[in-house]
Design a protein around this motif. Sequence first.
Motif, PDB file in Angstrom:
ATOM      1  N   LYS A   1       6.400  34.194 -37.789  1.00  0.00           N
ATOM      2  CA  LYS A   1       5.094  33.750 -38.058  1.00  0.00           C
ATOM      3  C   LYS A   1       4.348  33.960 -39.540  1.00  0.00           C
ATOM      4  O   LYS A   1       4.822  35.368 -39.697  1.00  0.00           O
ATOM      5  CB  LYS A   1       3.951  33.942 -36.905  1.00  0.00           C
ATOM      6  CG  LYS A   1       3.612  35.457 -36.600  1.00  0.00           C
ATOM      7  CD  LYS A   1       2.656  35.390 -35.539  1.00  0.00           C
ATOM      8  CE  LYS A   1       2.186  36.972 -35.249  1.00  0.00           C
ATOM      9  NZ  LYS A   1       1.319  37.110 -34.350  1.00  0.00           N
ATOM     10  N   PRO A   2       3.235  33.343 -39.820  1.00  0.00           N
ATOM     11  CA  PRO A   2       2.769  34.008 -41.373  1.00  0.00           C
ATOM     12  C   PRO A   2       1.951  34.979 -40.973  1.00  0.00           C
ATOM     13  O   PRO A   2       1.463  35.246 -39.778  1.00  0.00           O
ATOM     14  CB  PRO A   2       1.968  32.787 -41.618  1.00  0.00           C
ATOM     15  CG  PRO A   2       1.706  31.833 -40.372  1.00  0.00           C
ATOM     16  CD  PRO A   2       2.938  31.938 -39.743  1.00  0.00           C
TER      17      PRO A   2
ATOM     18  N   GLY B   1       9.890  29.568 -52.624  1.00  0.00           N
ATOM     19  CA  GLY B   1      10.799  29.306 -52.021  1.00  0.00           C
ATOM     20  C   GLY B   1      10.550  29.155 -50.346  1.00  0.00           C
ATOM     21  O   GLY B   1       9.309  28.941 -50.124  1.00  0.00           O
ATOM     22  N   ASN B   2      11.747  29.072 -49.561  1.00  0.00           N
ATOM     23  CA  ASN B   2      11.373  29.036 -48.145  1.00  0.00           C
ATOM     24  C   ASN B   2      11.225  30.552 -47.476  1.00  0.00           C
ATOM     25  O   ASN B   2      12.242  31.141 -47.785  1.00  0.00           O
ATOM     26  CB  ASN B   2      12.428  28.318 -47.586  1.00  0.00           C
ATOM     27  CG  ASN B   2      11.843  26.624 -47.758  1.00  0.00           C
ATOM     28  OD1 ASN B   2      11.013  26.246 -47.742  1.00  0.00           O
ATOM     29  ND2 ASN B   2      13.170  25.942 -47.365  1.00  0.00           N
ATOM     30  N   ASP B   3      10.287  30.779 -46.873  1.00  0.00           N
ATOM     31  CA  ASP B   3      10.121  32.166 -46.560  1.00  0.00           C
ATOM     32  C   ASP B   3      10.400  32.516 -44.885  1.00  0.00           C
ATOM     33  O   ASP B   3      10.029  31.513 -44.382  1.00  0.00           O
ATOM     34  CB  ASP B   3       8.685  32.696 -46.830  1.00  0.00           C
ATOM     35  CG  ASP B   3       8.186  32.594 -48.170  1.00  0.00           C
ATOM     36  OD1 ASP B   3       8.739  33.494 -48.903  1.00  0.00           O
ATOM     37  OD2 ASP B   3       7.801  31.484 -48.774  1.00  0.00           O
ATOM     38  N   THR B   4      10.644  33.514 -44.778  1.00  0.00           N
ATOM     39  CA  THR B   4      10.715  33.859 -43.270  1.00  0.00           C
ATOM     40  C   THR B   4       9.402  33.858 -42.533  1.00  0.00           C
ATOM     41  O   THR B   4       9.183  33.433 -41.485  1.00  0.00           O
ATOM     42  CB  THR B   4      11.493  35.022 -42.910  1.00  0.00           C
ATOM     43  OG1 THR B   4      11.314  36.084 -43.907  1.00  0.00           O
ATOM     44  CG2 THR B   4      13.017  34.882 -42.696  1.00  0.00           C
ATOM     45  N   ASN B   5       8.400  34.413 -43.300  1.00  0.00           N
ATOM     46  CA  ASN B   5       7.019  34.600 -42.652  1.00  0.00           C
ATOM     47  C   ASN B   5       6.312  33.839 -43.268  1.00  0.00           C
ATOM     48  O   ASN B   5       5.419  33.961 -44.419  1.00  0.00           O
ATOM     49  CB  ASN B   5       6.603  36.049 -42.843  1.00  0.00           C
ATOM     50  CG  ASN B   5       7.552  37.113 -42.015  1.00  0.00           C
ATOM     51  OD1 ASN B   5       8.350  37.724 -42.467  1.00  0.00           O
ATOM     52  ND2 ASN B   5       7.216  36.970 -40.671  1.00  0.00           N
ATOM     53  N   ALA B   6       6.170  32.412 -42.603  1.00  0.00           N
ATOM     54  CA  ALA B   6       5.281  31.246 -43.450  1.00  0.00           C
ATOM     55  C   ALA B   6       4.958  30.394 -42.270  1.00  0.00           C
ATOM     56  O   ALA B   6       5.790  30.516 -41.225  1.00  0.00           O
ATOM     57  CB  ALA B   6       6.000  30.885 -44.425  1.00  0.00           C
TER      58      ALA B   6
ATOM     59  N   ASP C   1       9.041  25.443 -45.539  1.00  0.00           N
ATOM     60  CA  ASP C   1       7.690  26.136 -45.490  1.00  0.00           C
ATOM     61  C   ASP C   1       6.627  24.721 -45.658  1.00  0.00           C
ATOM     62  O   ASP C   1       6.884  23.962 -46.429  1.00  0.00           O
ATOM     63  CB  ASP C   1       7.447  27.103 -46.701  1.00  0.00           C
ATOM     64  CG  ASP C   1       7.973  28.186 -46.372  1.00  0.00           C
ATOM     65  OD1 ASP C   1       8.970  28.283 -45.544  1.00  0.00           O
ATOM     66  OD2 ASP C   1       7.760  29.166 -47.236  1.00  0.00           O
ATOM     67  N   ALA C   2       5.453  24.960 -45.063  1.00  0.00           N
ATOM     68  CA  ALA C   2       4.238  24.083 -45.194  1.00  0.00           C
ATOM     69  C   ALA C   2       3.775  24.427 -46.608  1.00  0.00           C
ATOM     70  O   ALA C   2       3.903  25.699 -47.068  1.00  0.00           O
ATOM     71  CB  ALA C   2       3.306  24.276 -44.178  1.00  0.00           C
TER      72      ALA C   2
END
Length: 112
Positions: free
Chosen positions: A30-31, A83-88, A96-97
Amino acid sequence: GDTTRPKVSGDQLVLSFSDTSNLDADQAHKPASGAFTVLVNGVANAVTNVSVEAQAKTVTLTLSTAVTHGQTVTVAYADPTTGNDTNAIQDTAGNDAASFAATAVTNNTPAP
């Protein structure tokens, strides 16, 4: 009305992501609270918790101070990196949104 528009009632601010596939509900992904900027009548209101509902495609922010009836509220979100993050905020595929600038929030807090 526009069901995807963010809405708030009291200390719960709900973001809808109807244009994405199901969100990733993994709590580890989660972000961060700090990724969101919530302004109430122009004053920052810190986010204390972020909750993702995968099937509903919503992200619920808990605010440190409850919003009252008639206040003007905006929310912005900053994706941590390009980029695409784990926390997002992301869908189940890990996409990613996109970040979004200050967006008007419908204030559904009832009058006292």
